[in-house]
Write an enzyme that holds these catalytic residues in place. Structure first.
Site, short mmCIF file in Angstrom:
data_model
loop_
_atom_site.label_atom_id
_atom_site.label_comp_id
_atom_site.label_asym_id
_atom_site.label_seq_id
_atom_site.Cartn_x
_atom_site.Cartn_y
_atom_site.Cartn_z
N TYR A 105 -14.98 -3.20 10.24
CA TYR A 105 -13.62 -2.62 10.13
C TYR A 105 -12.86 -2.88 11.44
O TYR A 105 -11.70 -3.33 11.42
CB TYR A 105 -13.69 -1.12 9.84
CG TYR A 105 -12.30 -0.50 9.80
CD1 TYR A 105 -11.40 -0.82 8.79
CD2 TYR A 105 -11.88 0.38 10.81
CE1 TYR A 105 -10.12 -0.28 8.77
CE2 TYR A 105 -10.60 0.93 10.79
CZ TYR A 105 -9.72 0.59 9.77
OH TYR A 105 -8.45 1.12 9.76
N PHE A 164 0.01 6.32 4.61
CA PHE A 164 1.11 5.84 5.47
C PHE A 164 2.16 5.09 4.66
O PHE A 164 3.37 5.23 4.90
CB PHE A 164 0.61 4.85 6.53
CG PHE A 164 -0.46 5.35 7.46
CD1 PHE A 164 -0.75 6.70 7.57
CD2 PHE A 164 -1.18 4.45 8.25
CE1 PHE A 164 -1.74 7.15 8.44
CE2 PHE A 164 -2.16 4.89 9.12
CZ PHE A 164 -2.46 6.24 9.21
N THR A 221 -5.47 10.99 5.49
CA THR A 221 -4.86 10.42 4.28
C THR A 221 -6.01 10.26 3.27
O THR A 221 -7.00 10.97 3.39
CB THR A 221 -4.26 9.03 4.61
OG1 THR A 221 -5.33 8.21 5.09
CG2 THR A 221 -3.17 9.10 5.68
N PHE A 273 -7.76 7.68 3.43
CA PHE A 273 -8.56 6.69 4.15
C PHE A 273 -10.06 7.01 4.14
O PHE A 273 -10.89 6.16 3.78
CB PHE A 273 -8.03 6.60 5.60
CG PHE A 273 -8.79 5.67 6.49
CD1 PHE A 273 -8.51 4.32 6.52
CD2 PHE A 273 -9.80 6.15 7.32
CE1 PHE A 273 -9.22 3.46 7.36
CE2 PHE A 273 -10.51 5.31 8.15
CZ PHE A 273 -10.22 3.96 8.18
N GLY A 294 0.82 -1.21 0.00
CA GLY A 294 0.00 0.00 0.00
C GLY A 294 0.85 1.25 0.00
O GLY A 294 0.62 2.18 0.78
N ASP A 300 -3.04 -6.90 -6.35
CA ASP A 300 -4.14 -6.69 -5.41
C ASP A 300 -3.95 -7.69 -4.26
O ASP A 300 -3.94 -8.91 -4.51
CB ASP A 300 -5.47 -6.95 -6.15
CG ASP A 300 -6.69 -6.64 -5.30
OD1 ASP A 300 -6.63 -6.81 -4.07
OD2 ASP A 300 -7.70 -6.22 -5.88
#
Ligand code: NDP
Ligand code: 8X3
Length: 251
Positions: A152, A13, A187, A189, A8, A59
């Site tokens: 989550y 991050f 970010t 996110f 990522g 992925d």
């Protein structure tokens, strides 16, 4: 210095970690799905720091892609010293009775299974060298469940548990395992969580100063700098105005 693999690395991050480690002299393996961003970052790191960069587009949800892309890298790149398992996301924010099954699958497949697939390739490399450091990005959501965070939070609690399991099982090989649990950080996110709704994403960070991607990368890097016999097992960092996953003093 060594080799660091950051999953990522196309945003947030992960990108900040790749830049930070490169600036300290590490060679970096950067991964993500967005090829152009990987190429841009490769060029930037090579130009600014003379870094050797191996970009890998895959992925993390796709077991076959992970094992092929990562498993077949040149031998010299397999001497990974530090693995930063960072790729992840939140998808949606809704009560569990109204949750989207598609979002659940996406989070579970990315945050839990993706982390496991990548680690499954890299751990034997570290084991064979009796050396290495795995840094898993959890969340304050791993420590406390917040309203509408249900799945989550569960995926991040799983990252916490997997980190503990790795630490036990990899102990004979002297592999360090650190779980880092950031609080709210601005970010991409929230943009991802709210599926491109910029106003909703922005509003998350109103009324307090969130962490930046660089704040988190600095902590990740710090954990990697300790003497060989010292390991930070579990670390929670939040903005000053955040006490835990669900209490933020906004004003
Ligand atoms: P960003 O959305 O900015 O970055 C997420 C990164 O993960 C991107 O590089 C993205 O790359 C990659 N990624 C997502 N899904 C996949 C996939 N299926 N395959 C490969 N790569 C993927 O988010 P952050 O930097 O904020 O988040 C990084 C990690 O930190 C996540 O695990 C997140 O849960 C966690 N975290 C975030 C916090 C925050 O407040 N921001 C707080 C605590 C933890 P690409 O899209 O190119 O594939
Ligand atoms: C990401 C931050 O606030 O959604 O883990 O838990 S939060």
């Amino acid at each position: 210095m060594g080799i660091v693999l950051v999953t990522g690395a196309t945003a947030g991050f992960g990108k900040a970690c790749a830049i930070t480690f490169a600036s300290k002299g590490y060679d970096v393996i950067i991964t993500g799905r967005r090829k152009e961003r990987l190429e841009e970052l490769q060029t930037q790191l090579a130009q600014e720091y003379g870094t050797n960069v191996l970009p890998l587009q895959f992925d993390v949800r796709d077991e076959k892609q992970v094992f092929e892309a990562l498993g077949n890298i040149p031998e010299e790149w397999k001497a990974v010293d530090i693995l930063v398992n960072n790729a992840g996301l939140a998808a949606g924010l809704s009560t569990i009775d109204e949750g989207s099954v598609e979002d659940w699958n996406n989070m579970i497949d990315t945050n839990i299974k993706g982390l496991l697939y990548v680690s499954r390739v890299v751990m034997p490399w570290m084991r064979s060298r009796t050396k290495g450091h795995i840094i898993n990005i959890g969340s304050t959501a791993a420590k406390h469940v917040y309203a509408k965070g249900n799945v989550y939070c569960a995926t991040k609690a799983a990252v916490d548990a997997i980190s503990q399991g790795m630490r036990i099982d990899l102990l004979p090989y002297r592999i360090k395992v650190t779980a880092i649990h950031p609080g709210a950080a601005e970010t991409e996110f929230s943009l991802v969580r709210f599926k491109g709704d910029e106003d909703k994403a922005k509003a998350v960070y109103n009324g307090f100063i969130p962490l930046s991607a660089q704040d988190v990368a600095d902590v990740v890097f710090y954990c990697s700098t300790l003497p060989a016999h010292v390991c930070i097992n579990d670390l929670v960092l939040t903005p000053l105005q955040q006490a835990n996953a669900y209490y933020i003093d906004k004003n």
